[in-house]
Design a protein around this motif. Structure first.
Motif, PDB file in Angstrom:
ATOM      1  N   SER A   1      94.655   5.922   5.882  1.00 21.21           N
ATOM      2  CA  SER A   1      93.701   6.956   5.499  1.00 21.21           C
ATOM      3  C   SER A   1      92.348   6.566   6.066  1.00 21.21           C
ATOM      4  N   ILE A   2      91.833   7.394   6.915  1.00 27.35           N
ATOM      5  CA  ILE A   2      90.542   7.119   7.552  1.00 27.35           C
ATOM      6  C   ILE A   2      89.579   8.219   7.139  1.00 27.35           C
ATOM      7  N   ARG A   3      88.500   7.814   6.530  1.00 24.94           N
ATOM      8  CA  ARG A   3      87.505   8.782   6.057  1.00 24.94           C
ATOM      9  C   ARG A   3      86.213   8.614   6.844  1.00 24.94           C
ATOM     10  N   ALA A   4      86.306   8.846   8.117  1.00 19.24           N
ATOM     11  CA  ALA A   4      85.151   8.812   9.008  1.00 19.24           C
ATOM     12  C   ALA A   4      84.986  10.236   9.525  1.00 19.24           C
ATOM     13  N   PHE A   5      84.130  10.980   8.870  1.00 15.00           N
ATOM     14  CA  PHE A   5      84.032  12.400   9.139  1.00 15.00           C
ATOM     15  C   PHE A   5      83.068  12.672  10.284  1.00 15.00           C
ATOM     16  N   LYS A   6      83.373  13.709  11.017  1.00 12.90           N
ATOM     17  CA  LYS A   6      82.543  14.125  12.146  1.00 12.90           C
ATOM     18  C   LYS A   6      81.752  15.372  11.768  1.00 12.90           C
ATOM     19  N   ASP A   7      80.620  15.532  12.377  1.00 15.02           N
ATOM     20  CA  ASP A   7      79.780  16.698  12.138  1.00 15.02           C
ATOM     21  C   ASP A   7      80.231  17.825  13.070  1.00 15.02           C
ATOM     22  N   GLN A   8      81.363  18.417  12.728  1.00 14.19           N
ATOM     23  CA  GLN A   8      81.876  19.525  13.523  1.00 14.19           C
ATOM     24  C   GLN A   8      82.584  20.513  12.611  1.00 14.19           C
ATOM     25  N   VAL A   9      82.573  21.744  13.015  1.00 12.22           N
ATOM     26  CA  VAL A   9      83.176  22.814  12.232  1.00 12.22           C
ATOM     27  C   VAL A   9      84.649  22.941  12.609  1.00 12.22           C
ATOM     28  N   LEU A  10      85.493  23.073  11.584  1.00  9.61           N
ATOM     29  CA  LEU A  10      86.914  23.310  11.825  1.00  9.61           C
ATOM     30  C   LEU A  10      87.153  24.811  11.937  1.00  9.61           C
ATOM     31  N   SER A  11      88.018  25.182  12.823  1.00 13.50           N
ATOM     32  CA  SER A  11      88.377  26.593  12.952  1.00 13.50           C
ATOM     33  C   SER A  11      89.209  27.021  11.749  1.00 13.50           C
ATOM     34  N   GLN A  12      89.276  28.320  11.522  1.00 15.32           N
ATOM     35  CA  GLN A  12      90.120  28.837  10.441  1.00 15.32           C
ATOM     36  C   GLN A  12      91.574  28.420  10.663  1.00 15.32           C
ATOM     37  N   GLU A  13      92.005  28.420  11.905  1.00 15.18           N
ATOM     38  CA  GLU A  13      93.379  28.004  12.236  1.00 15.18           C
ATOM     39  C   GLU A  13      93.613  26.547  11.827  1.00 15.18           C
ATOM     40  N   ASP A  14      92.667  25.666  12.119  1.00 16.99           N
ATOM     41  CA  ASP A  14      92.796  24.254  11.737  1.00 16.99           C
ATOM     42  C   ASP A  14      92.801  24.089  10.221  1.00 16.99           C
ATOM     43  N   ARG A  15      91.935  24.819   9.532  1.00 20.54           N
ATOM     44  CA  ARG A  15      91.892  24.725   8.065  1.00 20.54           C
ATOM     45  C   ARG A  15      93.207  25.204   7.459  1.00 20.54           C
ATOM     46  N   THR A  16      93.759  26.285   7.993  1.00 18.84           N
ATOM     47  CA  THR A  16      95.038  26.800   7.504  1.00 18.84           C
ATOM     48  C   THR A  16      96.151  25.785   7.732  1.00 18.84           C
ATOM     49  N   LEU A  17      96.158  25.171   8.902  1.00 15.87           N
ATOM     50  CA  LEU A  17      97.175  24.168   9.212  1.00 15.87           C
ATOM     51  C   LEU A  17      97.064  22.961   8.278  1.00 15.87           C
ATOM     52  N   LEU A  18      95.855  22.469   8.050  1.00 15.39           N
ATOM     53  CA  LEU A  18      95.659  21.322   7.162  1.00 15.39           C
ATOM     54  C   LEU A  18      96.076  21.646   5.733  1.00 15.39           C
TER      55      LEU A  18
END
Length: 69
Positions: free
Chosen positions: A14-31
């Motif tokens: 588990s890696i919690r190193a977050f990036k300052d970038q927006v996820l697409s709706q497609e990526d959010r749905t997949l996750l």
């Protein structure tokens, strides 16, 4: 014994190193779908996903989560 599933679990991190970038709706749905399919030791598919876009709320949420640990 060599087992692909066991090896996969042993390699999991588990890696919690977050990036300052927006996820697409497609990526959010997949996750979200991946989270729904992930099993746990209690046979529950419990998960929490926060979709926070306001920087003030990101900082507040990070403090809240840190206090819970």
């Amino acid at each position: 014994m060599h087992n692909e599933t066991i090896q996969h679990q042993l390699n999991h991190r588990s890696i919690r190193a977050f990036k300052d970038q927006v996820l697409s709706q497609e990526d959010r749905t997949l996750l979200l779908e991946v989270a729904r399919q992930t099993s746990t030791s209690n046979f529950f598919q419990q998960f929490s996903i926060l979709h926070i876009t306001d920087e003030k709320n990101v900082e507040l949420s990070a403090k809240s989560v840190t206090n819970l640990m």
